[in-house]
Design a protein around this motif. Structure first.
Motif, PDB file in Angstrom:
ATOM      1  N   VAL A 145      -4.481   8.691  -0.911  1.00  0.00           N
ATOM      2  CA  VAL A 145      -3.128   8.225  -0.600  1.00  0.00           C
ATOM      3  C   VAL A 145      -2.325   8.152  -1.893  1.00  0.00           C
ATOM      4  CG1 VAL A 145      -3.688   6.971   1.520  1.00  0.00           C
ATOM      5  CG2 VAL A 145      -3.948   5.821  -0.692  1.00  0.00           C
ATOM      6  N   ALA A 146      -1.000   8.121  -1.762  1.00  0.00           N
ATOM      7  CA  ALA A 146      -0.135   8.092  -2.940  1.00  0.00           C
ATOM      8  C   ALA A 146       1.224   7.542  -2.537  1.00  0.00           C
ATOM      9  CB  ALA A 146       0.022   9.491  -3.535  1.00  0.00           C
ATOM     10  N   PHE A 183       0.842  -1.191   0.000  1.00  0.00           N
ATOM     11  CA  PHE A 183       0.000   0.000   0.000  1.00  0.00           C
ATOM     12  C   PHE A 183       0.881   1.247   0.000  1.00  0.00           C
ATOM     13  CE2 PHE A 183      -2.655  -3.339   1.564  1.00  0.00           C
ATOM     14  CZ  PHE A 183      -3.984  -2.977   1.352  1.00  0.00           C
ATOM     15  N   PRO A 184       0.330   2.408  -0.355  1.00  0.00           N
ATOM     16  CA  PRO A 184       1.107   3.653  -0.408  1.00  0.00           C
ATOM     17  C   PRO A 184       1.601   4.132   0.947  1.00  0.00           C
ATOM     18  CG  PRO A 184      -0.871   3.823  -1.760  1.00  0.00           C
ATOM     19  CD  PRO A 184      -1.015   2.581  -0.933  1.00  0.00           C
ATOM     20  N   ASP A 185       2.562   5.067   0.900  1.00  0.00           N
ATOM     21  CA  ASP A 185       3.175   5.595   2.120  1.00  0.00           C
ATOM     22  C   ASP A 185       2.991   7.097   2.292  1.00  0.00           C
ATOM     23  OD1 ASP A 185       4.813   6.113  -0.074  1.00  0.00           O
ATOM     24  OD2 ASP A 185       6.666   5.971   1.073  1.00  0.00           O
ATOM     25  N   CYS A 186       2.113   7.715   1.502  1.00  0.00           N
ATOM     26  CA  CYS A 186       1.853   9.151   1.636  1.00  0.00           C
ATOM     27  C   CYS A 186       0.337   9.393   1.653  1.00  0.00           C
ATOM     28  CB  CYS A 186       2.482   9.931   0.481  1.00  0.00           C
ATOM     29  SG  CYS A 186       4.296   9.832   0.405  1.00  0.00           S
ATOM     30  N   TRP A 187      -0.085  10.379   2.429  1.00  0.00           N
ATOM     31  CA  TRP A 187      -1.506  10.656   2.656  1.00  0.00           C
ATOM     32  C   TRP A 187      -1.760  12.145   2.484  1.00  0.00           C
ATOM     33  CZ3 TRP A 187      -3.268  12.138   8.038  1.00  0.00           C
ATOM     34  CH2 TRP A 187      -4.658  12.300   8.102  1.00  0.00           C
ATOM     35  N   ASP A 188      -2.976  12.500   2.039  1.00  0.00           N
ATOM     36  CA  ASP A 188      -3.259  13.922   1.804  1.00  0.00           C
ATOM     37  C   ASP A 188      -3.476  14.717   3.081  1.00  0.00           C
ATOM     38  OD1 ASP A 188      -5.866  13.307   2.610  1.00  0.00           O
ATOM     39  OD2 ASP A 188      -6.802  13.735   0.682  1.00  0.00           O
ATOM     40  N   GLY A 189      -3.594  14.033   4.230  1.00  0.00           N
ATOM     41  CA  GLY A 189      -3.756  14.732   5.503  1.00  0.00           C
ATOM     42  C   GLY A 189      -5.134  15.301   5.731  1.00  0.00           C
ATOM     43  N   LYS A 190      -6.082  15.030   4.819  1.00  0.00           N
ATOM     44  CA  LYS A 190      -7.412  15.629   4.904  1.00  0.00           C
ATOM     45  C   LYS A 190      -8.540  14.615   4.942  1.00  0.00           C
ATOM     46  CE  LYS A 190      -5.857  19.597   2.115  1.00  0.00           C
ATOM     47  NZ  LYS A 190      -6.085  20.329   0.834  1.00  0.00           N
ATOM     48  N   CYS A 225       7.329  12.897  -0.017  1.00  0.00           N
ATOM     49  CA  CYS A 225       5.965  12.722  -0.498  1.00  0.00           C
ATOM     50  C   CYS A 225       5.593  13.877  -1.421  1.00  0.00           C
ATOM     51  CB  CYS A 225       4.993  12.681   0.687  1.00  0.00           C
ATOM     52  SG  CYS A 225       5.092  11.172   1.674  1.00  0.00           S
ATOM     53  N   PRO A 226       4.662  13.656  -2.348  1.00  0.00           N
ATOM     54  CA  PRO A 226       4.246  14.751  -3.244  1.00  0.00           C
ATOM     55  C   PRO A 226       3.476  15.830  -2.491  1.00  0.00           C
ATOM     56  CG  PRO A 226       2.848  12.809  -3.537  1.00  0.00           C
ATOM     57  CD  PRO A 226       3.974  12.394  -2.644  1.00  0.00           C
ATOM     58  N   ARG A 227       3.429  17.031  -3.045  1.00  0.00           N
ATOM     59  CA  ARG A 227       2.735  18.139  -2.386  1.00  0.00           C
ATOM     60  C   ARG A 227       1.258  17.843  -2.183  1.00  0.00           C
ATOM     61  NH1 ARG A 227       5.049  23.717  -5.203  1.00  0.00           N
ATOM     62  NH2 ARG A 227       7.226  23.507  -4.472  1.00  0.00           N
ATOM     63  N   SER A 228       0.681  17.073  -3.080  1.00  0.00           N
ATOM     64  CA  SER A 228      -0.732  16.743  -2.965  1.00  0.00           C
ATOM     65  C   SER A 228      -1.014  15.782  -1.819  1.00  0.00           C
ATOM     66  CB  SER A 228      -1.227  16.113  -4.274  1.00  0.00           C
ATOM     67  OG  SER A 228      -0.472  14.938  -4.570  1.00  0.00           O
ATOM     68  N   HIS A 229       0.015  15.027  -1.416  1.00  0.00           N
ATOM     69  CA  HIS A 229      -0.109  14.058  -0.336  1.00  0.00           C
ATOM     70  C   HIS A 229       1.117  14.188   0.564  1.00  0.00           C
ATOM     71  CE1 HIS A 229      -2.678  12.534  -3.558  1.00  0.00           C
ATOM     72  NE2 HIS A 229      -3.364  11.874  -2.632  1.00  0.00           N
ATOM     73  N   PRO A 230       1.178  15.265   1.356  1.00  0.00           N
ATOM     74  CA  PRO A 230       2.422  15.623   2.044  1.00  0.00           C
ATOM     75  C   PRO A 230       2.738  14.850   3.316  1.00  0.00           C
ATOM     76  CG  PRO A 230       0.718  17.212   2.561  1.00  0.00           C
ATOM     77  CD  PRO A 230       0.117  16.258   1.566  1.00  0.00           C
ATOM     78  N   VAL A 231       1.792  14.044   3.809  1.00  0.00           N
ATOM     79  CA  VAL A 231       1.990  13.386   5.102  1.00  0.00           C
ATOM     80  C   VAL A 231       2.565  11.978   4.887  1.00  0.00           C
ATOM     81  CG1 VAL A 231       0.936  12.669   7.268  1.00  0.00           C
ATOM     82  CG2 VAL A 231       0.050  14.680   6.044  1.00  0.00           C
ATOM     83  N   LYS A 232       3.764  11.760   5.422  1.00  0.00           N
ATOM     84  CA  LYS A 232       4.414  10.450   5.296  1.00  0.00           C
ATOM     85  C   LYS A 232       3.897   9.529   6.391  1.00  0.00           C
ATOM     86  CE  LYS A 232       8.836  10.416   4.412  1.00  0.00           C
ATOM     87  NZ  LYS A 232      10.324  10.480   4.586  1.00  0.00           N
ATOM     88  N   ILE A 233       3.275   8.426   5.979  1.00  0.00           N
ATOM     89  CA  ILE A 233       2.712   7.459   6.920  1.00  0.00           C
ATOM     90  C   ILE A 233       3.392   6.107   6.716  1.00  0.00           C
ATOM     91  CG2 ILE A 233       0.455   8.573   7.138  1.00  0.00           C
ATOM     92  CD1 ILE A 233      -0.595   6.614   5.016  1.00  0.00           C
ATOM     93  N   PRO A 234       3.298   5.200   7.694  1.00  0.00           N
ATOM     94  CA  PRO A 234       3.847   3.863   7.477  1.00  0.00           C
ATOM     95  C   PRO A 234       3.130   3.173   6.313  1.00  0.00           C
ATOM     96  CG  PRO A 234       3.399   4.236   9.809  1.00  0.00           C
ATOM     97  CD  PRO A 234       2.760   5.368   9.065  1.00  0.00           C
ATOM     98  N   ALA A 235       3.877   2.506   5.477  1.00  0.00           N
ATOM     99  CA  ALA A 235       3.304   1.769   4.346  1.00  0.00           C
ATOM    100  C   ALA A 235       2.920   0.368   4.802  1.00  0.00           C
ATOM    101  CB  ALA A 235       4.297   1.695   3.197  1.00  0.00           C
ATOM    102  N   ILE A 236       1.683  -0.010   4.542  1.00  0.00           N
ATOM    103  CA  ILE A 236       1.211  -1.353   4.894  1.00  0.00           C
ATOM    104  C   ILE A 236       1.624  -2.335   3.811  1.00  0.00           C
ATOM    105  CG2 ILE A 236      -0.864  -2.782   5.092  1.00  0.00           C
ATOM    106  CD1 ILE A 236      -2.214  -0.482   6.535  1.00  0.00           C
ATOM    107  N   THR A 237       2.055  -3.524   4.227  1.00  0.00           N
ATOM    108  CA  THR A 237       2.295  -4.636   3.310  1.00  0.00           C
ATOM    109  C   THR A 237       1.618  -5.878   3.868  1.00  0.00           C
ATOM    110  OG1 THR A 237       4.439  -3.777   2.564  1.00  0.00           O
ATOM    111  CG2 THR A 237       4.027  -6.122   2.226  1.00  0.00           C
ATOM    112  N   PHE A 238       0.782  -6.525   3.055  1.00  0.00           N
ATOM    113  CA  PHE A 238       0.198  -7.816   3.417  1.00  0.00           C
ATOM    114  C   PHE A 238       1.150  -8.917   2.970  1.00  0.00           C
ATOM    115  CE2 PHE A 238      -4.586  -6.482   2.924  1.00  0.00           C
ATOM    116  CZ  PHE A 238      -4.466  -5.668   4.032  1.00  0.00           C
ATOM    117  N   ASP A 239       1.556  -9.770   3.890  1.00  0.00           N
ATOM    118  CA  ASP A 239       2.341 -10.976   3.583  1.00  0.00           C
ATOM    119  C   ASP A 239       1.432 -12.162   3.907  1.00  0.00           C
ATOM    120  OD1 ASP A 239       4.099 -13.065   3.343  1.00  0.00           O
ATOM    121  OD2 ASP A 239       5.618 -12.270   4.693  1.00  0.00           O
ATOM    122  N   ILE A 240       0.837 -12.748   2.869  1.00  0.00           N
ATOM    123  CA  ILE A 240      -0.241 -13.717   3.049  1.00  0.00           C
ATOM    124  C   ILE A 240       0.239 -15.122   2.705  1.00  0.00           C
ATOM    125  CG2 ILE A 240      -2.629 -14.255   2.473  1.00  0.00           C
ATOM    126  CD1 ILE A 240      -2.797 -11.376   1.284  1.00  0.00           C
TER     127      ILE A 240
END
Length: 384
Positions: A302-303, A284-291, A310-325
């Protein structure tokens, strides 16, 4: 294990090592009957059902009127908070609760990093190890409030999740198949079926990583409560032959052939050798729009970042989720199909949903200690 980290999560190298996690096949209903998708809206109980109200009273606020009292005496029970309809699940652009997010950010910024024991690695990640919970033809992100409107999904994590689930439900009903139990989130994927028997093949291990994709932790923030997002494309219908991107692969401890020692008759599924079983990884992505906690397509809020930012449109850096199934199946000549593509019988429609809801203090501490500080953590904190 050779691992490459990029914006799609993880690509395993020629040597694969996957932790095998025991499964618990628990149906939400406790019965043996398989729920059947109806593709029909059953949301009348949530949308359009309004509670009756008595005429407004000229008396003091909060006091029942004489008319209301008379009705109560006639056997009509006055409305109470318990009689209120449940929250109506929503979709589209869902705004963040700014006060709650500010409180979480303030607490995160004030949080001190815990001392690091000797021997802790430097992979910027923490995780939750989950097992199978239940199976329903519901999707509270894509089809909120519409039970039976989705293809079949296999859920892990929060045991109470269904079509009508809203964010607040995840904190009210916290029974989970994940460790740590402070992870109240729900995660789900389309159900895998054996093509020869049409029986479901459920996960035997479901590890959810929260990690940094960039090499720089500057600006790293925690995951906001109630964030919803989807990775993958349920409508994609393309073959997944040997070597294809987005295919299931074979793995166990030690080296092995990721593409399998053979393939199913249609070529879309590996047949694993030795002790290896079917696996899938989804990032999953690691950047969020914060809104916004969600968007109409469940992706636009997210992006992926580029480089270390992170891009200006999604400036908040969040942990990136990865599913290991992990699945207990080894592969067969008849192959498999996903509930999202029974006709095509390929793996290309594999996708995942994440409805994130951790105990806020735990999310903040894990993010600060593990992702921001770039230390390897497991379910309980620092991995020694």
């Amino acid at each position: 294990m050779s691992i490459v980290r990029n914006k799609w999560g993880i690509t395993a190298g020629l040597a694969a090592a996957v932790l095998v996690v025991g499964a618990a096949a628990v149906y939400l209903s406790g019965g043996d009957t398989e729920p059947v998708p109806t593709n029909v809206s059953n949301a009348a109980g949530y949308v359009g059902a309004e509670s009756s109200s008595s005429p407004s009273s000229p008396s003091a606020p909060g006091q029942p009127s004489a008319t209301a009292s008379a009705r109560a005496g006639a056997g009509v029970k006055p409305s109470t908070p318990a009689d209120e309809p449940p929250p109506v699940p929503k979709s589209g652009w869902i705004p963040i609760d700014r006060a709650a997010w500010k409180a979480q950010v303030d607490a995160y910024n004030a949080l001190k990093i815990d001392p690091v024991p000797a021997g802790v690695g430097n992979l910027a990640e923490f995780r939750a190890d989950c097992t199978y919970s239940h199976r329903l033809p519901d999707d509270p992100i894509v089809a909120p409030g519409l039970p039976g409107a989705s293809h079949m999904h296999s859920f892990v994590g929060n045991k109470a999740v269904k079509a009508s689930t809203v964010a607040s439900d995840l904190t009210k009903f916290t029974a989970t198949t994940c460790k740590p139990v402070k992870d109240h989130s729900a995660y789900w994927v389309p159900t895998l079926y054996d093509n020869a028997t049409n029986k479901p093949v459920e996960t035997t291990g479901f590890r959810v990583y929260y990690r940094a994709l960039s090499k720089d932790s500057t600006g790293q923030m925690p995951m906001p409560s109630g964030l919803r997002m989807i990775s993958g494309d349920a409508k994609k219908k393309t073959p997944t032959p040997r070597g294809a991107r987005g295919q299931f692969y074979c793995a166990f401890y030690g080296p092995g052939d990721l593409d399998g020692i053979a393939r199913s008759k249609n070529g879309n599924w590996p047949i694993c050798g030795g002790d290896a079983t079917l696996h899938f990884m989804l990032g999953f992505p690691d950047c969020w729009d914060g809104k916004h906690l969600d968007s109409p397509n469940h992706k636009d809020h997210v992006a992926y970042g580029s480089g270390n930012g992170c891009p200006r449109s999604h400036p908040v850096k969040i942990p990136a989720i990865t599913f290991d199934i992990q699945y207990g199946a080894k592969g067969t000549s008849a192959g498999y199909y996903l509930s999202s593509d029974k006709e095509g019988k390929s793996a290309s429609s594999m996708h995942g949903d994440a409805f994130v809801m951790w105990d806020v203090a735990t999310m903040n501490k894990r993010t600060k200690n593990c992702v921001f500080q770039r230390r390897t953590c497991d379910n309980n904190g620092y991995q020694k």
